[in-house]
Design an enzyme around this catalytic site. Structure first.
Site, PDB file in Angstrom:
ATOM      1  N   SER A 168     -10.500  68.562 -51.539  1.00  0.00           N
ATOM      2  CA  SER A 168      -9.246  68.824 -50.816  1.00  0.00           C
ATOM      3  C   SER A 168      -8.266  67.666 -50.940  1.00  0.00           C
ATOM      4  O   SER A 168      -7.187  67.703 -50.370  1.00  0.00           O
ATOM      5  CB  SER A 168      -9.542  69.097 -49.335  1.00  0.00           C
ATOM      6  OG  SER A 168     -10.316  68.036 -48.785  1.00  0.00           O
ATOM      7  N   ASN A 196     -16.566  66.003 -39.549  1.00  0.00           N
ATOM      8  CA  ASN A 196     -16.132  67.185 -38.803  1.00  0.00           C
ATOM      9  C   ASN A 196     -15.190  66.841 -37.654  1.00  0.00           C
ATOM     10  O   ASN A 196     -14.161  67.490 -37.452  1.00  0.00           O
ATOM     11  CB  ASN A 196     -17.346  67.953 -38.270  1.00  0.00           C
ATOM     12  CG  ASN A 196     -18.249  68.425 -39.389  1.00  0.00           C
ATOM     13  OD1 ASN A 196     -17.867  68.373 -40.562  1.00  0.00           O
ATOM     14  ND2 ASN A 196     -19.452  68.868 -39.050  1.00  0.00           N
ATOM     15  N   THR A 256      24.923  98.633 -32.015  1.00  0.00           N
ATOM     16  CA  THR A 256      23.537  99.091 -31.881  1.00  0.00           C
ATOM     17  C   THR A 256      23.315 100.036 -33.062  1.00  0.00           C
ATOM     18  O   THR A 256      24.261 100.733 -33.467  1.00  0.00           O
ATOM     19  CB  THR A 256      23.273  99.848 -30.553  1.00  0.00           C
ATOM     20  OG1 THR A 256      24.083 101.025 -30.529  1.00  0.00           O
ATOM     21  CG2 THR A 256      23.600  98.992 -29.336  1.00  0.00           C
ATOM     22  N   HIS A 257      22.159 100.033 -33.619  1.00  0.00           N
ATOM     23  CA  HIS A 257      21.877 100.819 -34.836  1.00  0.00           C
ATOM     24  C   HIS A 257      22.836 100.436 -35.956  1.00  0.00           C
ATOM     25  O   HIS A 257      23.104 101.244 -36.845  1.00  0.00           O
ATOM     26  CB  HIS A 257      21.983 102.325 -34.581  1.00  0.00           C
ATOM     27  CG  HIS A 257      21.217 102.793 -33.378  1.00  0.00           C
ATOM     28  ND1 HIS A 257      19.923 103.236 -33.414  1.00  0.00           N
ATOM     29  CD2 HIS A 257      21.586 102.853 -32.071  1.00  0.00           C
ATOM     30  CE1 HIS A 257      19.518 103.560 -32.203  1.00  0.00           C
ATOM     31  NE2 HIS A 257      20.509 103.333 -31.356  1.00  0.00           N
ATOM     32  N   SER A 283      28.017  82.505 -59.069  1.00  0.00           N
ATOM     33  CA  SER A 283      27.246  83.279 -60.033  1.00  0.00           C
ATOM     34  C   SER A 283      27.488  82.713 -61.425  1.00  0.00           C
ATOM     35  O   SER A 283      28.572  82.229 -61.728  1.00  0.00           O
ATOM     36  CB  SER A 283      27.687  84.743 -59.979  1.00  0.00           C
ATOM     37  OG  SER A 283      27.430  85.382 -61.218  1.00  0.00           O
ATOM     38  N   LYS A 303      32.245  85.222 -57.497  1.00  0.00           N
ATOM     39  CA  LYS A 303      31.174  85.325 -56.513  1.00  0.00           C
ATOM     40  C   LYS A 303      31.021  84.101 -55.631  1.00  0.00           C
ATOM     41  O   LYS A 303      31.182  82.972 -56.069  1.00  0.00           O
ATOM     42  CB  LYS A 303      29.837  85.566 -57.229  1.00  0.00           C
ATOM     43  CG  LYS A 303      29.741  86.940 -57.845  1.00  0.00           C
ATOM     44  CD  LYS A 303      29.373  87.994 -56.837  1.00  0.00           C
ATOM     45  CE  LYS A 303      27.856  88.085 -56.739  1.00  0.00           C
ATOM     46  NZ  LYS A 303      27.479  89.075 -55.734  1.00  0.00           N
ATOM     47  N   ASN A 343      27.949  83.478 -52.980  1.00  0.00           N
ATOM     48  CA  ASN A 343      26.753  84.089 -52.416  1.00  0.00           C
ATOM     49  C   ASN A 343      26.173  83.268 -51.276  1.00  0.00           C
ATOM     50  O   ASN A 343      26.206  82.043 -51.303  1.00  0.00           O
ATOM     51  CB  ASN A 343      25.682  84.256 -53.499  1.00  0.00           C
ATOM     52  CG  ASN A 343      26.128  85.207 -54.600  1.00  0.00           C
ATOM     53  OD1 ASN A 343      26.886  86.142 -54.352  1.00  0.00           O
ATOM     54  ND2 ASN A 343      25.678  84.947 -55.812  1.00  0.00           N
ATOM     55  N   GLU A 400      19.954  83.636 -47.380  1.00  0.00           N
ATOM     56  CA  GLU A 400      18.970  84.540 -48.000  1.00  0.00           C
ATOM     57  C   GLU A 400      17.623  83.839 -48.172  1.00  0.00           C
ATOM     58  O   GLU A 400      16.559  84.422 -47.953  1.00  0.00           O
ATOM     59  CB  GLU A 400      19.478  85.025 -49.357  1.00  0.00           C
ATOM     60  CG  GLU A 400      20.642  85.982 -49.248  1.00  0.00           C
ATOM     61  CD  GLU A 400      21.260  86.320 -50.597  1.00  0.00           C
ATOM     62  OE1 GLU A 400      20.637  86.085 -51.650  1.00  0.00           O
ATOM     63  OE2 GLU A 400      22.398  86.829 -50.599  1.00  0.00           O
ATOM     64  N   TYR A 407     -18.355  73.252 -37.662  1.00  0.00           N
ATOM     65  CA  TYR A 407     -17.618  73.197 -38.921  1.00  0.00           C
ATOM     66  C   TYR A 407     -18.209  74.117 -39.968  1.00  0.00           C
ATOM     67  O   TYR A 407     -19.426  74.211 -40.144  1.00  0.00           O
ATOM     68  CB  TYR A 407     -17.587  71.760 -39.459  1.00  0.00           C
ATOM     69  CG  TYR A 407     -16.764  71.663 -40.722  1.00  0.00           C
ATOM     70  CD1 TYR A 407     -15.380  71.599 -40.652  1.00  0.00           C
ATOM     71  CD2 TYR A 407     -17.366  71.694 -41.972  1.00  0.00           C
ATOM     72  CE1 TYR A 407     -14.607  71.555 -41.801  1.00  0.00           C
ATOM     73  CE2 TYR A 407     -16.604  71.647 -43.133  1.00  0.00           C
ATOM     74  CZ  TYR A 407     -15.225  71.578 -43.036  1.00  0.00           C
ATOM     75  OH  TYR A 407     -14.466  71.533 -44.168  1.00  0.00           O
ATOM     76  N   GLN A 450     -11.507  74.152 -44.386  1.00  0.00           N
ATOM     77  CA  GLN A 450     -10.697  73.296 -45.255  1.00  0.00           C
ATOM     78  C   GLN A 450      -9.403  74.016 -45.663  1.00  0.00           C
ATOM     79  O   GLN A 450      -8.447  73.391 -46.083  1.00  0.00           O
ATOM     80  CB  GLN A 450     -11.515  72.905 -46.501  1.00  0.00           C
ATOM     81  CG  GLN A 450     -10.824  71.938 -47.426  1.00  0.00           C
ATOM     82  CD  GLN A 450     -11.795  71.313 -48.418  1.00  0.00           C
ATOM     83  OE1 GLN A 450     -12.619  70.494 -48.045  1.00  0.00           O
ATOM     84  NE2 GLN A 450     -11.703  71.729 -49.676  1.00  0.00           N
ATOM     85  N   LYS A 500      -5.292  73.489 -43.710  1.00  0.00           N
ATOM     86  CA  LYS A 500      -4.230  72.489 -43.740  1.00  0.00           C
ATOM     87  C   LYS A 500      -3.013  72.854 -44.588  1.00  0.00           C
ATOM     88  O   LYS A 500      -1.876  72.656 -44.160  1.00  0.00           O
ATOM     89  CB  LYS A 500      -4.808  71.149 -44.224  1.00  0.00           C
ATOM     90  CG  LYS A 500      -5.634  70.471 -43.126  1.00  0.00           C
ATOM     91  CD  LYS A 500      -6.434  69.303 -43.626  1.00  0.00           C
ATOM     92  CE  LYS A 500      -7.711  69.694 -44.337  1.00  0.00           C
ATOM     93  NZ  LYS A 500      -8.710  70.372 -43.458  1.00  0.00           N
TER      94      LYS A 500
HETATM   95  N1  ARG Z   1     -12.400  68.145 -46.482  1.00  0.00           N
HETATM   96  C1  ARG Z   1     -12.934  68.739 -45.300  1.00  0.00           C
HETATM   97  C2  ARG Z   1     -11.885  69.623 -44.667  1.00  0.00           C
HETATM   98  O1  ARG Z   1     -10.745  69.469 -44.979  1.00  0.00           O
HETATM   99  C3  ARG Z   1     -13.342  67.670 -44.332  1.00  0.00           C
HETATM  100  C4  ARG Z   1     -14.515  68.009 -43.490  1.00  0.00           C
HETATM  101  C5  ARG Z   1     -15.702  68.191 -44.291  1.00  0.00           C
HETATM  102  N2  ARG Z   1     -16.885  68.279 -43.490  1.00  0.00           N
HETATM  103  C6  ARG Z   1     -18.010  68.734 -44.012  1.00  0.00           C
HETATM  104  N3  ARG Z   1     -19.038  68.773 -43.257  1.00  0.00           N
HETATM  105  N4  ARG Z   1     -18.049  69.167 -45.242  1.00  0.00           N
HETATM  106  O2  ARG Z   1     -12.195  70.481 -43.877  1.00  0.00           O
END
Ligand code: ARG
Length: 461
Positions: free
Chosen positions: A25, A112, A157-158, A279, A285, A287, A292, A319, A324, A327
């Site tokens: 990651s 974790n 409305t509408h 454009s 144009k 835009n 948008e 966990y 993972q 994020k």
């Molecule tokens: N890279 C992991 C994540 O983003 C970190 C936690 C990993 N923990 C584990 N027991 N493998 O979730």
């Protein structure tokens, strides 16, 4: 032997590089590098203070981590996919810096609770910025609403002409919508402001840790009181994504109106040159690309919410590697939502409003039909009957291309003898607006009062 991995002790065979890459990651969680160091410094200090490690070891570790902070700011840190994630990359960088004592940092801690802590910190650091940009947007809406408290336009409305309103009143509707967004993000802080560190892998730890100390160091208002919940919970991230999805939905509605109202057909508004594009083929144009694009980005925000909800669904507690996936969605949406709000503030700042066009839209459109029905109702005609009478007059008016306020009194009286000469005043759109003084109504005096109330709220923020 495969002990090149920090966790490699019980492994004999190595995974192929491409397999490692799938599990890694670091390419995205390096965004939490600063938070990872911050969390580790607090943890290392606590370990020393609780004599879990020697105080000189704690000091060495903290000094090493602080040096890494400097390197990070200077852009000197390079991460290696072999070290999987930001946590193990940092530990390995720390080892390069201070040697084997770095290995004591992970005492009484697991990745974790570490990853959960980093993620909490990352969101916690950024929510105030979200609140700030919402406030800026709200301030811009108030500025524009002040200028247009008395600018009459057709309300819809509408998407059909309904009743006249003021543009200021319209803008304040969005102010209130963004106020609810503000409140939601503010509440989001409460569930983000909880420290997971100290939960260790899932069950707590046998070491005499001091979680309150770590919470204070990191500025957390609370700690998780259940170690399983601490490492399992991603509600704060889901709440963020959900709040962002609702906010983007609001922006997309306003975007739609900005786009529609700047068409040749409506021509109510004109976006400034710096928030429009041309454009490559059609020289005439202009835009509304940015409106948008914000409308379009609402899609990825909803997608992120759905993705994380689905990732979290049915996950057994504690966990799981599935987590993972939490994020990237949040990182992306944070950028999207902040940028989109700022784009809107800029667009509204330079907006040109064609007041005469807005007013003209209410002059021949029968949007005063309710005024006539209400007028008859106040003269004792049951509203249902009044509605039918006015419906007939509208039909006639449509056939003869005569708006109600230009219909001769004799014609009006033939439909309802209660109608008198004062009706022509009542039928003006300005009168229609200004008589709507009920709480929350569009009357200019209401709009001005609301603006004053909101100005005070923003000042107090
Ligand atoms: N890279 C992991 C994540 O983003 C970190 C936690 C990993 N923990 C584990 N027991 N493998 O979730």
């Amino acid at each position: 032997m495969a002990t090149t991995k920090l966790w490699g002790g019980r492994f004999t065979a190595k995974a192929a590089e491409w397999v490692d890459e799938f599990g890694a990651s670091i390419h995205f969680d390096q965004q939490m590098a600063a938070e990872d160091l911050e969390g580790s410094i607090a943890h290392a200090k606590m370990l020393g203070q609780q004599s879990i490690i020697a105080s000189n070891e704690s000091e060495q570790i903290v000094a090493g981590l602080k040096a890494l902070q400097q390197d990070l700011i200077a852009g000197k840190l390079t991460f290696d996919v072999k070290n999987e994630d930001i946590h193990m990359n940092m530990e390995s960088l720390l080892t390069e810096k201070i040697g084997a004592v770095a290995g004591k940092l992970h005492t009484a801690r697991s990745r974790n609770d570490q990853v959960a802590t980093d993620f909490h910190l990352w969101v916690k650091h950024r929510l105030p910025h979200v609140l700030d940009v919402i406030t800026d947007l709200q301030q811009e809406l108030l500025t524009l609403a002040t200028r247009h408290a008395g600018t009459i336009m057709s309300g819809y409305t509408h998407l059909q002409h309904a009743q006249p309103i003021t543009y200021g009143h319209y803008l304040l509707a969005y102010f209130d919508m963004f106020q609810r967004d503000y409140d939601r993000f503010e509440f989001n802080q409460l569930h983000t402001d909880i420290l997971p560190l100290g939960a260790a892998a899932l069950a707590g730890t046998t070491f005499p840790i001091d979680r309150e100390f770590v919470a204070d160091e990191l500025g957390f208002g609370d700690i998780y009181h259940n170690s399983l919940d601490a490492v399992s919970d991603r509600d704060f991230a889901l709440e963020f994504l959900s709040n962002a999805a609702i906010l983007m939905m609001h922006l997309s509605r306003m975007a739609e109106e900005l786009i529609l109202w700047s068409t040749y057909e409506f021509n109510y508004i004109e976006l400034s040159d710096d928030f429009s594009t041309g454009s490559s083929i059609m020289p005439q144009k202009k835009n509304a690309d940015f409106a948008e694009l914000v409308r379009g980005k609402t899609g990825r925000t909803y997608g992120a919410l759905m993705a994380l909800l689905t990732t979290m669904k049915s996950l057994p507690l504690a966990y799981n590697k599935d987590m993972q996936e939490d994020k990237e969605q949040v990182f992306d949406v944070m950028d999207t939502v902040i940028a989109s709000i700022k784009i809107f503030t800029g667009m509204l700042n330079g907006l040109k409003v064609h007041e005469e066009r807005m007013l003209a839209s209410t002059q021949d459109d029968f949007s005063n039909a309710t005024e006539l029905a209400d007028y008859l109702a106040t003269k004792g005609v049951p509203f249902r009957e009044a509605h039918a009478i006015v419906g007939q007059l509208v039909l006639q008016g449509l056939q003869t291309h005569t708006p109600l306020q230009k219909t001769p009194l004799a014609t009006l009286q033939a439909a309802a003898p209660q109608i008198e000469d004062d009706i022509y005043h009542v039928l003006q759109s300005e009168t229609a607006v200004n008589r709507r003084t009920s709480i929350g109504g569009t009357a200019v005096e209401n709009v001005k009062k609301e603006i004053a109330r909101h100005e005070k709220e923003l000042e107090a923020r």
